[in-house]
Design a protein around this motif. Structure first.
Motif, short mmCIF file in Angstrom:
data_model
loop_
_atom_site.label_atom_id
_atom_site.label_comp_id
_atom_site.label_asym_id
_atom_site.label_seq_id
_atom_site.Cartn_x
_atom_site.Cartn_y
_atom_site.Cartn_z
N CYS A 30 42.35 33.77 38.04
CA CYS A 30 42.88 34.67 37.02
C CYS A 30 43.02 36.05 37.64
O CYS A 30 42.06 36.62 38.16
N ASP A 31 44.23 36.57 37.62
CA ASP A 31 44.50 37.89 38.22
C ASP A 31 45.10 38.79 37.14
O ASP A 31 46.03 38.40 36.46
N CYS A 32 44.52 39.97 36.97
CA CYS A 32 45.06 40.90 35.98
C CYS A 32 46.33 41.55 36.53
O CYS A 32 46.35 42.01 37.66
N ASN A 33 47.38 41.59 35.70
CA ASN A 33 48.65 42.16 36.17
C ASN A 33 48.56 43.67 36.27
O ASN A 33 48.18 44.32 35.29
N ILE A 76 37.72 43.48 41.43
CA ILE A 76 37.67 44.12 40.12
C ILE A 76 38.65 43.48 39.13
O ILE A 76 38.39 43.42 37.94
N ASP A 77 39.74 42.91 39.64
CA ASP A 77 40.72 42.35 38.70
C ASP A 77 41.05 40.88 38.96
O ASP A 77 42.07 40.39 38.51
N GLU A 78 40.17 40.17 39.66
CA GLU A 78 40.44 38.76 39.96
C GLU A 78 39.18 37.93 39.86
O GLU A 78 38.12 38.35 40.32
N CYS A 132 53.25 32.76 38.51
CA CYS A 132 53.13 33.15 37.12
C CYS A 132 53.67 34.55 36.89
O CYS A 132 54.29 34.84 35.88
N LYS A 133 53.39 35.43 37.85
CA LYS A 133 53.87 36.81 37.72
C LYS A 133 55.37 36.87 37.89
O LYS A 133 56.04 37.67 37.26
N ARG A 134 55.88 36.01 38.78
CA ARG A 134 57.31 36.07 39.06
C ARG A 134 58.11 35.49 37.90
O ARG A 134 59.22 35.90 37.65
MG LIG Z 1 46.00 42.20 40.21
#
Ligand SMILES: [Mg+2]
Length: 420
Positions: free
Chosen positions: A5-8, A100-102, A152-154
């Motif tokens: 899980c990666d925060c955008n 921090i974001d993953e 997912c981001k793309r």
């Molecule tokens: Mg990120």
């Protein structure tokens, strides 16, 4: 199966949560002292603002497109990160906080038919409870999960979760996936692989394993197997202690005398020592570096660093500051306007495995007792309550001209809502 899980655009997204008027508008976040760009919203990326770009070079773009600028607010980001992680750990059986974001999610043992649903639920829950958009990738290995989360981001159509498990889907993705974007491929390996005609992750999987082993050691072979859907990077419930602790800063104004640098280096070294003790570590190496502003054309440039190996590993502020200041003195030259410096501790091991030195003259138990007392005082009465004399009395100020409030960690700065 593993999830990632990666925060955008994490820092930019945190700023947006508390100021929804920023939705759809370009947002950037600057590093300490408002030095350079460390996070960008998608709109800012589309304007061509690069990661790491120095702030002063952007004034034209910022004015022209009304870019919203923020100084890094780590109190806010750290707290939002804890909230995201705590939600994830309620949904997945176990998580490994990676940065921090993953976070990696341990999904082994869950019915594969339920995973797509679980991923989407996790993404929805995080978004609803924290306001932070995330991208979740689910795949048979950690390396493939990383790739799935990038997809997912793309493709916004995936709506926060990409579950990639069928052999033919994986192949289709890897054929288009640049080798340099694979987790663990640094710039050096990327150059080497491109020279050998390996341009995509798929090309890499087609190389014979013996070749990979020979050119990229076991680490490369592990990566190769992971891309072949064979899991070999273990799941770690507890984030391993840091192997390297650094405190580095850009200054709010240039420093040119030894005295000025001395005080800064002492403060950075003390901050590192405190972090080291918090993870119950000892360090065997200390590096100090000083540098001038490389963007300032025509000004005399100087960039130096020096390392000392200690015969006995330590976590004592007195010793670490002493060594750091000695390194500084050994390499300092006058005649330069220094704008950045740092202290890095390495060769870190746990403090229960310390090796004694026959000729060691320091009284370790006394040091330990003193440091425990110092840490307790600073924890109770605020940082910089007690320090050693060479740190000076006042911490150095940072330029943070675009700082948002600590909405979630300070009652005085809590968000105000007007009801009409
Ligand atoms: Mg990120």
């Amino acid at each position: 199966m593993y999830g990632l899980c990666d925060c955008n655009n994490f820092y930019a997204s945190c700023e947006r949560v508390f100021d929804p008027s920023l939705e759809g508008r370009p947002v950037i976040v600057l590093s300490n002292n408002d030095g350079c760009v460390i996070a960008r919203s998608n709109e800012a990326k589309r304007l061509g603002i690069g990661m790491g770009e120095p702030y002063f070079k952007l004034s034209q773009t910022i004015r022209q497109h009304g870019v919203n600028v923020f100084s890094a607010n780590f109190a806010l980001y750290g707290d939002m990160s804890r909230r995201v992680m705590s939600l994830l750990s309620r949904i997945a059986p176990a998580i490994e906080v990676y940065s921090i974001d993953e976070a990696f999610l341990d999904l082994r043992g869950i019915d594969p038919k339920k995973l797509d649903r679980l991923g989407h639920t996790a993404a929805d829950t995080v978004r609803r409870y924290t306001g932070i958009p995330v991208s979740i990738g689910i795949a048979p290995t950690k390396t493939l999960a990383k790739i799935a989360s990038k997809l997912c981001k793309r493709y916004p159509k995936l709506d926060g979760c990409c579950y990639m498990y069928r052999q033919e889907d994986i192949e289709k993705v890897l054929r288009k996936y640049p080798i340099g974007d694979v987790w663990g491929v640094g710039a050096r390996w990327e150059r080497m692989l491109l020279r050998c005609g390996v341009a995509t992750a798929w090309d890499f999987t087609q190389m014979p394993p013996e070749w990979v082993r020979r050119h990229m050691s076991l680490v490369g072979l592990r990566m190769w197997k992971e891309l072949h859907a064979e899991a070999c990077i273990d799941f770690e419930n507890n984030h391993p202690a840091k192997k390297r602790i650094a405190t580095t800063r850009s200054f709010d104004r240039p420093a040119s005398t030894l005295d000025e640098l001395h005080q800064r280096i002492a403060q950075y070294a003390a901050a590192c020592a405190e972090k080291l003790r918090r993870q119950h570590g000892l360090c065997g190496e200390i590096t100090v570096f000083i540098m001038t502003d490389r963007f300032k054309e025509g000004a005399p440039q100087c960039c130096r660093s020096r390392l000392v190996k200690l015969s006995v590993a330590t976590s004592s502020t007195l010793e670490i500051v002493g060594h750091a200041v000695a390194l500084l003195k050994s390499m300092f030259s006058s005649g330069f306007a220094y704008t950045r410096a740092g202290v890095i501790l390495s060769d870190i091991r746990s403090d229960d495995a310390s090796q004694q030195d026959l000729f060691d003259t320091a009284d370790r138990t006394k040091h330990d007792r003193l440091m425990t007392a110092v840490d307790a005082l600073n924890a109770g009465f605020g940082r910089h309550t007690v320090g050693i004399a060479s740190e000076g009395r006042e911490p150095f100020r940072m330029n943070r001209n675009h700082l948002s409030p600590k909405y979630t960690t300070d009652w005085e700065q809590i968000i105000r809502v007007k009801a009409h």
